[in-house]
Design a protein around this motif. Structure first.
Motif, PDB file in Angstrom:
ATOM      1  N   HIS A   4       0.837  -1.205   0.000  1.00 34.51           N
ATOM      2  CA  HIS A   4       0.000   0.000   0.000  1.00 34.51           C
ATOM      3  C   HIS A   4       0.872   1.255   0.000  1.00 34.51           C
ATOM      4  N   TYR A   5       1.930   1.239   0.781  1.00 35.74           N
ATOM      5  CA  TYR A   5       2.857   2.377   0.858  1.00 35.74           C
ATOM      6  C   TYR A   5       3.499   2.622  -0.506  1.00 35.74           C
ATOM      7  N   ARG A   6       3.917   1.555  -1.186  1.00 38.77           N
ATOM      8  CA  ARG A   6       4.560   1.695  -2.508  1.00 38.77           C
ATOM      9  C   ARG A   6       3.569   2.222  -3.538  1.00 38.77           C
ATOM     10  N   SER A   8       0.958   4.161  -2.967  1.00 34.83           N
ATOM     11  CA  SER A   8       0.756   5.574  -2.683  1.00 34.83           C
ATOM     12  C   SER A   8       1.960   6.393  -3.123  1.00 34.83           C
ATOM     13  N   GLU A   9       3.133   5.879  -2.853  1.00 36.75           N
ATOM     14  CA  GLU A   9       4.361   6.570  -3.239  1.00 36.75           C
ATOM     15  C   GLU A   9       4.441   6.689  -4.757  1.00 36.75           C
ATOM     16  N   SER A  10       4.034   5.656  -5.452  1.00 32.78           N
ATOM     17  CA  SER A  10       4.061   5.659  -6.905  1.00 32.78           C
ATOM     18  C   SER A  10       3.089   6.711  -7.453  1.00 32.78           C
ATOM     19  N   LYS A  11       1.889   6.785  -6.882  1.00 31.98           N
ATOM     20  CA  LYS A  11       0.907   7.784  -7.314  1.00 31.98           C
ATOM     21  C   LYS A  11       1.417   9.196  -7.035  1.00 31.98           C
ATOM     22  N   ARG A  12       2.027   9.386  -5.886  1.00 34.08           N
ATOM     23  CA  ARG A  12       2.596  10.691  -5.555  1.00 34.08           C
ATOM     24  C   ARG A  12       3.692  11.073  -6.532  1.00 34.08           C
ATOM     25  N   GLU A  13       4.538  10.108  -6.846  1.00 36.44           N
ATOM     26  CA  GLU A  13       5.646  10.369  -7.771  1.00 36.44           C
ATOM     27  C   GLU A  13       5.107  10.696  -9.162  1.00 36.44           C
ATOM     28  N   ARG A  16       3.804  14.201  -8.968  1.00 37.94           N
ATOM     29  CA  ARG A  16       4.917  15.151  -8.921  1.00 37.94           C
ATOM     30  C   ARG A  16       5.509  15.355 -10.309  1.00 37.94           C
TER      31      ARG A  16
END
Length: 104
Positions: A4-6, A8-13, A16
Motif C-alpha cells: 500500500h505504501y509503494r 501511494s508513493e508511486s501515485k505521488r511520484e 509530482r
C-alpha cells in the motif's frame, strides 16, 4: 502494508512528475521565492501569489467586461429615469386637464 505504501508513493511520484512537466512546480517555486524576497511582506499573500501567477491578469478581462456592462446599464437607467420623469409630467398635465376641462 508495504505494498500500500509503494502504491501511494508511486501515485505521488506520478503526480509530482505531472506537475513538474506542466511547469507548475517551477511557477510555484518562482512565486514563493519572489514572496520570500519581498522586503515588506504584502498584507495579502494570496493576492500576491495570484498576481504573480497571472491569475489577476486573466480576471481583468472579466472585470473590463463587467465595467462596460455596468456603464451600459447606467446609461440605460438614466434614459429610463428621464423617460419616467417625462411620462409623469405628461400624466400630471393630462390629469389636471381632466379635472378642469374649461380653463378660463
Amino acid at each position: 502494508m508495504m505494498a500500500h505504501y509503494r502504491a501511494s508513493e508511486s501515485k505521488r511520484e506520478q503526480f509530482r512528475r505531472y506537475l513538474e512537466k506542466a511547469g507548475v512546480l517551477d511557477s510555484l517555486t518562482n512565486v514563493l521565492v519572489a514572496l520570500y524576497e519581498e522586503r515588506e511582506k504584502p498584507n495579502n499573500a494570496l493576492d500576491f501569489i495570484k498576481h504573480h501567477l497571472g491569475i489577476a491578469g486573466l480576471e481583468s478581462d472579466d472585470v473590463d467586461n463587467l465595467r462596460l456592462e455596468l456603464n451600459d446599464l447606467q446609461h440605460k437607467y438614466e434614459q429610463l429615469m428621464e423617460e419616467n420623469k417625462d411620462l409623469k409630467n405628461r400624466l400630471l398635465q393630462y390629469e389636471s386637464a381632466q379635472e378642469d376641462p374649461n380653463p378660463e
